[in-house]
Design a protein around this motif. Structure first.
Motif, PDB file in Angstrom:
ATOM      1  N   ALA A   1      -1.651   1.097  -4.887  1.00 22.86           N
ATOM      2  CA  ALA A   1      -0.925  -0.049  -4.342  1.00 22.86           C
ATOM      3  C   ALA A   1      -0.239  -0.815  -5.460  1.00 22.86           C
ATOM      4  O   ALA A   1      -0.563  -0.662  -6.642  1.00 22.86           O
ATOM      5  CB  ALA A   1      -1.883  -0.972  -3.594  1.00 22.86           C
TER       6      ALA A   1
ATOM      7  N   VAL B   1       0.850  -1.194   0.000  1.00 29.12           N
ATOM      8  CA  VAL B   1       0.000   0.000   0.000  1.00 29.12           C
ATOM      9  C   VAL B   1       0.887   1.247   0.000  1.00 29.12           C
ATOM     10  O   VAL B   1       1.851   1.350   0.757  1.00 29.12           O
ATOM     11  CB  VAL B   1      -0.934  -0.012   1.226  1.00 29.12           C
ATOM     12  CG1 VAL B   1      -1.826   1.219   1.230  1.00 29.12           C
ATOM     13  CG2 VAL B   1      -1.777  -1.281   1.236  1.00 29.12           C
TER      14      VAL B   1
ATOM     15  N   THR C   1      -7.128   3.254  -3.005  1.00 29.21           N
ATOM     16  CA  THR C   1      -5.817   3.547  -2.435  1.00 29.21           C
ATOM     17  C   THR C   1      -4.779   2.948  -3.376  1.00 29.21           C
ATOM     18  O   THR C   1      -4.833   1.760  -3.703  1.00 29.21           O
ATOM     19  CB  THR C   1      -5.659   2.937  -1.030  1.00 29.21           C
ATOM     20  OG1 THR C   1      -6.666   3.456  -0.162  1.00 29.21           O
ATOM     21  CG2 THR C   1      -4.280   3.256  -0.455  1.00 29.21           C
TER      22      THR C   1
ATOM     23  N   LEU D   1      -4.756   3.409   4.101  1.00 30.86           N
ATOM     24  CA  LEU D   1      -5.945   2.927   3.411  1.00 30.86           C
ATOM     25  C   LEU D   1      -7.050   3.969   3.500  1.00 30.86           C
ATOM     26  O   LEU D   1      -7.325   4.507   4.578  1.00 30.86           O
ATOM     27  CB  LEU D   1      -6.429   1.617   4.048  1.00 30.86           C
ATOM     28  CG  LEU D   1      -5.653   0.347   3.707  1.00 30.86           C
ATOM     29  CD1 LEU D   1      -6.198  -0.823   4.518  1.00 30.86           C
ATOM     30  CD2 LEU D   1      -5.732   0.041   2.224  1.00 30.86           C
TER      31      LEU D   1
END
Length: 292
Positions: free
Chosen positions: A28, A16, A26, A20
């Motif tokens: 990643a 990540v 998000t 979050l």
């Protein structure tokens, strides 16, 4: 030969890029890797000593791939095939710490360990994850008992405080007392949770495992080795450059430690070998060495 019994699953590793953000996206990076604590130990140990993996995977393409990948490291893979191969989603934050969402699937379906799987072993290692679930829990305990009767040394890994809490602290301690493993691996939180070691000193439950050497890891801090009949001693961890993903570091440590211990029985040298093995996985995704 080192035998390792337990999970062989697919790890879906998610690096990540920031906190979050619930309810939206998000950023990643996502990697698919072979995983499972036992399979990781077997893979990392394979270049250091003869090793055999014992477990169960699904009768599906994912299982085919995982068996082939593990065998490709030189592991003697012995598995039953049934059910659906398990997966674990591993969320890695920017500090390298893991949050795991396991669906172990077929890994819990191992119901028997044939005598031929144990033939030729000198040591059997079992992560405590294998006690959590049936029929694998019963099969793992039975295999450990048979290995001991055959003259093998044995080891357990405490695995995680989450698993220990779900399984039951007292239940695990009672089982470990009965099995009396030669070695028990744990991190600092697991040792403290079990009452075996805290702040470098034996805890209130330590006497229950009087015949067991307790090896407590503590990240970048020194590892504590508490062997029967000796005062606990520490083995420093050499500095490591980049730390991006802690997944598999404990398994790599166990692999290096066991390979060293089986070579000559020197606990201090075995811990040093464990540290060197663990350092190789800290910059790459999942339980891998240098694979981006």
């Amino acid at each position: 030969m080192l035998g390792v019994l337990g999970d062989l699953v697919e790890d879906i590793v998610v690096w990540v890029d920031g906190p979050l953000r619930h309810g939206t996206d998000t950023s990643a990076k996502v990697f698919r890797r072979r995983g499972g604590s036992a399979a990781n130990v077997a893979s990392f140990a394979a270049g250091q000593c003869p090793v055999r993996f014992l477990g169960c995977v699904g009768d599906d393409p994912a299982g085919d791939g995982l068996v082939a990948e593990l065998a490709g490291h030189g592991v003697d893979v012995r598995v039953t095939r049934k059910g659906r191969t398990g997966s674990i989603v591993v969320l890695i934050d920017q500090a390298g710490e893991r949050t795991m969402l396991p669906d172990r699937g077929a890994a819990t379906l191992l119901d028997t360990v044939p005598d031929t799987w144990l033939d030729g072993l000198t040591h059997l290692h079992v992560p405590a994850y294998s006690f959590d679930g049936e029929p694998v829990g019963t099969a793992a305990v039975d295999a450990l008992r048979r290995a001991r009767r055959a003259g093998c040394t044995t080891s357990l890994d405490a695995s995680s405080t989450g698993m220990l809490g779900q399984f039951g602290r007292e239940r695990f301690l009672a089982l470990a007392t009965e099995l009396a493993p030669t070695l028990l691996f744990a991190n600092r939180e697991e040792s403290a949770f079990l009452g075996l070691l805290a702040d470098g000193c034996p805890g209130p439950e330590r006497a229950r495992l009087a015949a067991t050497t307790v090896v407590t890891k503590s990240g970048a801090e020194a590892t504590v080795v508490d062997a029967p009949g000796q005062a606990p001693f520490t083995v420093p961890v050499p500095p490591v450059g980049e730390v991006r993903d802690l997944t598999g570091a404990g398994d790599a440590f166990a692999a290096g430690f066991l390979a060293g211990y089986l070579a000559d029985g020197d606990l201090r040298a075995a811990a040093g070998r464990g540290h060197a093995c663990a350092a190789k996985v800290l910059a790459s995704p999942g339980a891998t060495c240098g694979e981006g």
